[in-house]
Scaffold this motif. Structure first.
Motif, short mmCIF file in Angstrom:
data_model
loop_
_atom_site.label_atom_id
_atom_site.label_comp_id
_atom_site.label_asym_id
_atom_site.label_seq_id
_atom_site.Cartn_x
_atom_site.Cartn_y
_atom_site.Cartn_z
N LEU A 79 8.19 -2.45 11.00
CA LEU A 79 6.86 -1.87 11.05
C LEU A 79 6.47 -1.57 12.34
O LEU A 79 5.76 -0.42 12.44
CB LEU A 79 5.80 -3.28 10.57
CG LEU A 79 4.63 -3.05 10.55
CD1 LEU A 79 4.20 -2.09 9.34
CD2 LEU A 79 3.86 -4.44 10.29
N LEU A 80 7.02 -1.94 13.43
CA LEU A 80 6.70 -1.34 14.72
C LEU A 80 7.23 -0.13 14.73
O LEU A 80 6.75 0.88 15.38
CB LEU A 80 7.54 -2.36 16.02
CG LEU A 80 7.12 -1.98 17.18
CD1 LEU A 80 5.74 -1.92 17.51
CD2 LEU A 80 7.91 -2.72 18.28
N HIS A 81 8.41 0.18 14.38
CA HIS A 81 9.12 1.73 14.26
C HIS A 81 8.03 2.49 13.51
O HIS A 81 7.84 3.65 14.04
CB HIS A 81 10.38 1.74 13.81
CG HIS A 81 10.72 3.25 13.79
ND1 HIS A 81 11.33 3.77 15.01
CD2 HIS A 81 11.00 4.04 12.62
CE1 HIS A 81 11.84 5.04 14.51
NE2 HIS A 81 11.53 5.15 13.35
N ALA A 82 7.58 2.14 12.34
CA ALA A 82 6.67 3.08 11.73
C ALA A 82 5.37 3.13 12.36
O ALA A 82 4.74 4.22 12.35
CB ALA A 82 6.33 2.35 10.23
N LEU A 119 -2.67 4.36 7.88
CA LEU A 119 -2.46 3.05 7.00
C LEU A 119 -1.08 2.98 6.70
O LEU A 119 -0.24 4.02 6.12
CB LEU A 119 -3.03 3.36 5.45
CG LEU A 119 -2.80 2.37 4.50
CD1 LEU A 119 -3.23 0.96 4.86
CD2 LEU A 119 -3.38 2.81 3.18
N LEU A 120 -0.33 1.88 7.05
CA LEU A 120 1.14 1.69 6.91
C LEU A 120 1.16 0.54 5.62
O LEU A 120 0.72 -0.24 5.63
CB LEU A 120 1.89 1.02 8.24
CG LEU A 120 1.75 1.85 9.31
CD1 LEU A 120 2.52 1.53 10.55
CD2 LEU A 120 2.60 3.08 9.00
N VAL A 121 2.10 0.82 4.85
CA VAL A 121 2.30 0.11 3.64
C VAL A 121 3.70 -0.41 3.55
O VAL A 121 4.73 0.62 3.53
CB VAL A 121 1.93 0.71 2.40
CG1 VAL A 121 2.49 -0.08 1.13
CG2 VAL A 121 0.58 1.28 2.36
N MET A 122 4.02 -1.74 3.74
CA MET A 122 5.30 -2.19 3.63
C MET A 122 5.69 -2.77 2.30
O MET A 122 4.96 -3.56 1.75
CB MET A 122 5.54 -3.43 4.82
CG MET A 122 6.82 -3.99 4.56
SD MET A 122 7.13 -5.18 6.12
CE MET A 122 7.69 -4.03 7.20
N ILE A 123 6.63 -2.35 1.86
CA ILE A 123 7.28 -2.95 0.42
C ILE A 123 8.28 -4.02 0.78
O ILE A 123 9.05 -3.56 1.45
CB ILE A 123 7.94 -1.51 -0.54
CG1 ILE A 123 6.93 -0.57 -0.80
CG2 ILE A 123 8.39 -2.14 -1.69
CD1 ILE A 123 7.46 0.75 -1.39
N LEU A 170 -1.54 -4.47 15.47
CA LEU A 170 -1.69 -3.18 15.25
C LEU A 170 -2.97 -2.65 14.92
O LEU A 170 -3.53 -1.75 15.17
CB LEU A 170 -0.58 -2.53 14.18
CG LEU A 170 0.67 -2.76 14.36
CD1 LEU A 170 1.62 -2.39 13.20
CD2 LEU A 170 1.12 -1.69 15.54
N GLY A 171 -3.61 -3.64 14.24
CA GLY A 171 -5.01 -3.51 13.68
C GLY A 171 -5.95 -3.42 14.71
O GLY A 171 -6.91 -2.62 14.90
N ARG A 172 -5.81 -4.27 15.77
CA ARG A 172 -6.78 -4.53 16.88
C ARG A 172 -6.47 -3.20 17.82
O ARG A 172 -7.50 -2.57 18.33
CB ARG A 172 -6.66 -5.72 17.50
CG ARG A 172 -7.12 -7.08 16.83
CD ARG A 172 -7.12 -7.96 17.71
NE ARG A 172 -7.63 -9.31 16.98
CZ ARG A 172 -7.08 -10.77 17.22
NH1 ARG A 172 -6.22 -10.73 18.11
NH2 ARG A 172 -7.55 -11.50 16.25
N ARG A 173 -5.25 -2.97 18.47
CA ARG A 173 -5.14 -2.23 19.61
C ARG A 173 -4.82 -0.72 19.14
O ARG A 173 -5.22 0.39 19.68
CB ARG A 173 -3.89 -2.60 20.33
CG ARG A 173 -3.91 -4.01 21.02
CD ARG A 173 -2.81 -3.95 21.78
NE ARG A 173 -1.59 -4.00 21.06
CZ ARG A 173 -0.41 -4.18 21.48
NH1 ARG A 173 -0.27 -4.43 22.58
NH2 ARG A 173 0.69 -4.29 20.77
N ALA A 229 -0.75 -2.90 4.99
CA ALA A 229 -0.84 -3.59 3.75
C ALA A 229 0.65 -3.93 3.17
O ALA A 229 1.45 -3.23 3.75
CB ALA A 229 -1.46 -2.42 2.86
N GLN A 230 0.70 -4.66 2.21
CA GLN A 230 2.13 -4.98 1.67
C GLN A 230 2.10 -5.21 0.30
O GLN A 230 1.05 -5.44 -0.23
CB GLN A 230 2.60 -6.46 2.16
CG GLN A 230 4.05 -6.93 1.75
CD GLN A 230 4.13 -8.47 2.37
OE1 GLN A 230 3.07 -9.22 2.44
NE2 GLN A 230 5.26 -8.68 2.39
#
Length: 100
Positions: A7-10, A23-27, A47-50, A56-57
């Motif tokens: 997730l950090l890489h994305a 918007l990042l979606v993790m499956i 990620l949301g704050r900064r 989302a998942q």
């Protein structure tokens, strides 16, 4: 899987985008295995704050721990309904990210 590292890489890739809404979606198939639940939860919050990246998942199995505030469980209902709910979730989050 080290879900937090993925997730950090994305997020780092998304941060380079000039797009206003991110918007990042993790499956996922459930719990992270090579990072802690706390690490993943904290990253989603940060990620949301900064960086103002909404996360989302989509889970293909029941979740033992909730790491994302926005998620859809594909195993809870017929796939067609879960797909509709996922589309609605993405739409809602995209509008929020765009400030609409």
């Amino acid at each position: 899987n080290n879900d937090a590292a993925a997730l950090l890489h994305a997020a780092q890739q998304a941060a380079g985008s000039r797009r206003r809404a991110k918007l990042l979606v993790m499956i996922s198939d459930g719990l992270p295995t090579q990072c802690s639940v706390a690490a993943l939860r904290n990253l989603v919050v940060q990620l949301g704050r900064r960086q103002q990246i909404v996360c989302a998942q989509v889970a293909v199995r029941p979740l033992e721990e909730i790491c994302f505030p926005h998620y859809v469980l594909l195993s809870e209902e017929p796939l067609e309904l879960a797909t509709v709910r996922f589309g609605e979730l993405v739409s809602k989050l995209a509008r929020r990210a765009l400030g609409r």
